[in-house]
Design an enzyme around this catalytic site. Structure first.
Site, PDB file in Angstrom:
ATOM      1  N   ARG A 128       0.860  -1.191   0.000  1.00 31.12           N
ATOM      2  CA  ARG A 128       0.000   0.000   0.000  1.00 31.12           C
ATOM      3  C   ARG A 128       0.889   1.232   0.000  1.00 31.12           C
ATOM      4  O   ARG A 128       1.769   1.353   0.854  1.00 31.12           O
ATOM      5  CB  ARG A 128      -0.923   0.035   1.213  1.00 31.12           C
ATOM      6  CG  ARG A 128      -1.501   1.438   1.412  1.00 31.12           C
ATOM      7  CD  ARG A 128      -2.565   1.560   2.435  1.00 31.12           C
ATOM      8  NE  ARG A 128      -3.799   0.958   1.970  1.00 31.12           N
ATOM      9  CZ  ARG A 128      -5.006   1.293   2.428  1.00 31.12           C
ATOM     10  NH1 ARG A 128      -5.124   2.230   3.353  1.00 31.12           N
ATOM     11  NH2 ARG A 128      -6.083   0.699   1.979  1.00 31.12           N
ATOM     12  N   HIS A 183      -7.454   0.807  -6.387  1.00 34.65           N
ATOM     13  CA  HIS A 183      -7.694   0.077  -5.132  1.00 34.65           C
ATOM     14  C   HIS A 183      -8.489  -1.198  -5.476  1.00 34.65           C
ATOM     15  O   HIS A 183      -9.664  -1.318  -5.157  1.00 34.65           O
ATOM     16  CB  HIS A 183      -8.467   0.973  -4.159  1.00 34.65           C
ATOM     17  CG  HIS A 183      -8.428   0.514  -2.733  1.00 34.65           C
ATOM     18  ND1 HIS A 183      -7.692  -0.580  -2.309  1.00 34.65           N
ATOM     19  CD2 HIS A 183      -9.040   0.996  -1.617  1.00 34.65           C
ATOM     20  CE1 HIS A 183      -7.844  -0.733  -1.002  1.00 34.65           C
ATOM     21  NE2 HIS A 183      -8.657   0.202  -0.561  1.00 34.65           N
ATOM     22  N   GLN A 240     -10.487  -3.423  -2.912  1.00 31.66           N
ATOM     23  CA  GLN A 240     -11.708  -2.765  -2.447  1.00 31.66           C
ATOM     24  C   GLN A 240     -12.853  -3.036  -3.431  1.00 31.66           C
ATOM     25  O   GLN A 240     -13.971  -3.373  -3.028  1.00 31.66           O
ATOM     26  CB  GLN A 240     -11.463  -1.250  -2.337  1.00 31.66           C
ATOM     27  CG  GLN A 240     -12.686  -0.460  -1.920  1.00 31.66           C
ATOM     28  CD  GLN A 240     -13.107  -0.743  -0.486  1.00 31.66           C
ATOM     29  OE1 GLN A 240     -12.291  -0.680   0.422  1.00 31.66           O
ATOM     30  NE2 GLN A 240     -14.365  -1.078  -0.274  1.00 31.66           N
ATOM     31  N   ASP A 242     -16.700   8.328  -1.385  1.00 30.85           N
ATOM     32  CA  ASP A 242     -15.402   8.149  -0.723  1.00 30.85           C
ATOM     33  C   ASP A 242     -14.988   9.525  -0.180  1.00 30.85           C
ATOM     34  O   ASP A 242     -15.597  10.544  -0.542  1.00 30.85           O
ATOM     35  CB  ASP A 242     -14.383   7.637  -1.766  1.00 30.85           C
ATOM     36  CG  ASP A 242     -13.007   7.349  -1.181  1.00 30.85           C
ATOM     37  OD1 ASP A 242     -12.875   7.294   0.069  1.00 30.85           O
ATOM     38  OD2 ASP A 242     -12.046   7.178  -1.965  1.00 30.85           O
ATOM     39  N   CYS A 269     -16.168   2.997   0.957  1.00 30.06           N
ATOM     40  CA  CYS A 269     -15.038   2.104   1.245  1.00 30.06           C
ATOM     41  C   CYS A 269     -14.554   2.253   2.684  1.00 30.06           C
ATOM     42  O   CYS A 269     -13.961   1.329   3.229  1.00 30.06           O
ATOM     43  CB  CYS A 269     -13.909   2.387   0.269  1.00 30.06           C
ATOM     44  SG  CYS A 269     -13.391   4.119   0.312  1.00 30.06           S
ATOM     45  N   ARG A 317     -14.126  -7.213   2.688  1.00 30.40           N
ATOM     46  CA  ARG A 317     -12.716  -7.024   2.325  1.00 30.40           C
ATOM     47  C   ARG A 317     -11.930  -8.281   2.676  1.00 30.40           C
ATOM     48  O   ARG A 317     -11.079  -8.740   1.938  1.00 30.40           O
ATOM     49  CB  ARG A 317     -12.098  -5.836   3.087  1.00 30.40           C
ATOM     50  CG  ARG A 317     -12.696  -4.466   2.810  1.00 30.40           C
ATOM     51  CD  ARG A 317     -12.461  -4.007   1.389  1.00 30.40           C
ATOM     52  NE  ARG A 317     -11.087  -4.128   0.961  1.00 30.40           N
ATOM     53  CZ  ARG A 317     -10.087  -3.310   1.341  1.00 30.40           C
ATOM     54  NH1 ARG A 317     -10.334  -2.287   2.113  1.00 30.40           N
ATOM     55  NH2 ARG A 317      -8.845  -3.495   0.905  1.00 30.40           N
TER      56      ARG A 317
HETATM   57  N1  NVA Z   1      -9.449   7.441  -1.649  1.00 27.67           N
HETATM   58  C1  NVA Z   1      -9.054   7.089  -0.305  1.00 27.67           C
HETATM   59  C2  NVA Z   1      -9.393   5.654  -0.019  1.00 27.67           C
HETATM   60  C3  NVA Z   1      -9.043   5.163   1.348  1.00 27.67           C
HETATM   61  C4  NVA Z   1      -9.362   3.718   1.519  1.00 27.67           C
HETATM   62  C5  NVA Z   1      -7.579   7.347  -0.119  1.00 27.67           C
HETATM   63  O1  NVA Z   1      -6.795   7.045  -1.020  1.00 27.67           O
HETATM   64  O2  NVA Z   1      -7.193   7.879   0.924  1.00 27.67           O
HETATM   65  N1   CP Z   2     -11.150   0.828   2.616  1.00 26.88           N
HETATM   66  C1   CP Z   2      -9.866   0.780   3.010  1.00 26.88           C
HETATM   67  O1   CP Z   2      -8.963   0.499   2.239  1.00 26.88           O
HETATM   68  O2   CP Z   2      -9.675   1.023   4.335  1.00 26.88           O
HETATM   69  P1   CP Z   2      -8.259   1.208   5.056  1.00 26.88           P
HETATM   70  O3   CP Z   2      -7.650   2.477   4.534  1.00 26.88           O
HETATM   71  O4   CP Z   2      -8.601   1.283   6.519  1.00 26.88           O
HETATM   72  O5   CP Z   2      -7.398   0.022   4.735  1.00 26.88           O
END
Ligand code: NVA
Ligand code: CP
Length: 313
Positions: A108, A135, A138, A231, A272, A300
């Site tokens: 990540r 993602h 997700q 989101d 999400c 998930r």
């Molecule tokens: N769009 C958000 C998703 C978090 C799961 C981010 O990248 O922070």
């Molecule tokens: N939805 C999601 O990816 O959550 P986290 O950022 O908590 O992993």
């Protein structure tokens, strides 16, 4: 096993066929049933998974870690403070070393190129646990959640409200296109889906019978929607743009009025998570009857376990 996905990585769902996605969802359903009956198997006994996090995570970390550990595997959490990740040692070299020691890698972080490099140089399956661009894990959980609610995917109308070019919206658009669904991106012109991916999705829906569109007009987007999805307005790494994005995205908040604009009482709300309640979604909607966010979060884990079963065993 109808599909042999052994050794495959999941960097973006663009690399997976509708049949392969269908297969992953079927495996996820099976592992969810097993989890409900508290069945414990040891599918990953003796295996190790390196989990590299440049950005924070609750759900993704928990899903990978618990899914791998409860099947007897050993997940290893690595933050950039713990390993040489492009500093002192090149990413390519770290990838080579990881590939000699672990069975799979989850990453990540910021750049999509990082997961590509990890895959190229490690030689083991790499899972994208979120980058600035995509993602994919997700989106698989989202498909599972939608299917649980409507009994199928084809023809379901999904409206993503807000920053329609962010990682979650992009992966959802790809997933819906692949599964013959009707995806509408609804947000300001400035935050339209990225043209190269949008074009790819237009090509995909020609094959799958779905549709993909963008509109800044709420009434147009929301009519007859089965799913309203949103989101956060500022993604991780965009903290400096937060103020300007709030201004742009304010008209796209998911509230009671927006949910009513679908004209359907059975429309579900998805997110999400993590959510900023009062910003992209009101407290009333996320905590209300139409919200499926906790099922979505649980899924998930089942979908991530399914990916690892399909690609490692
Ligand atoms: N769009 C958000 C998703 C978090 C799961 C981010 O990248 O922070
Ligand atoms: N939805 C999601 O990816 O959550 P986290 O950022 O908590 O992993």
């Amino acid at each position: 096993m109808p599909f042999n996905l052994k050794g495959r990585s999941l960097l973006t769902l663009l690399d997976f066929s509708p049949e392969e996605i269908r297969y992953l969802l079927d495996v996820a359903k099976q592992v969810k049933r097993e989890s409900r009956s508290r069945l414990r198997t040891e599918r990953f006994r003796g295996m190790t998974l390196a989990m590299i996090f440049e950005k924070r995570s609750t759900r993704t970390r928990l899903a990978f870690e618990t899914a791998f550990a409860e099947e007897g595997g050993h997940p290893i959490f690595l933050s950039p403070n713990d390993i040489h990740l492009g500093a002192k040692e090149s990413l390519e070299d770290t990838a080579r070393v990881l590939g000699r020691m672990v069975d799979a890698i989850m990453f990540r972080g910021y750049k999509q190129e990082t997961v590509e490099t990890l895959m190229k140089y490690s030689g083991v399956p790499v899972y994208n646990g979120l980058t600035d661009e995509f993602h994919p894990t997700q989106a698989l959980a989202d498909l599972m959640t939608i299917e649980e609610n409507f009994g199928g995917l084809k023809g379901i109308k999904v409206v993503f409200m807000g920053d329609t070019r962010n990682n979650v919206a992009t992966s959802l658009m790809i997933a819906c296109s692949k599964m013959g669904m009707n995806f509408v991106a609804c947000g300001p012109e400035e935050l339209k889906p990225r043209p190269e991916i949008y074009k790819k999705c237009e090509e995909i829906v020609r094959e799958t019978g779905g549709s993909v569109s963008f509109t800044p007009v709420l009434e147009e987007a929301l009519k007859d929607a089965d799913v309203v999805y949103t989101d956060v307005w500022a993604s991780m790494g965009e903290e400096d743009k937060e103020k300007e994005k709030i201004v742009l995205l304010k008209p796209y908040q998911v509230n009671k009025k927006v949910m009513e604009m679908t004209g359907k009482s059975e429309t579900i709300f998805m997110h999400c998570l993590p959510a900023v309640k009062g910003q992209e979604v009101t407290y009333e909607v996320i905590e209300g009857k139409q919200s499926r966010v906790w099922d979505e979060a649980e899924n998930r884990k089942h979908t991530i376990k399914a990916i690892m079963i399909a690609t490692l065993l």
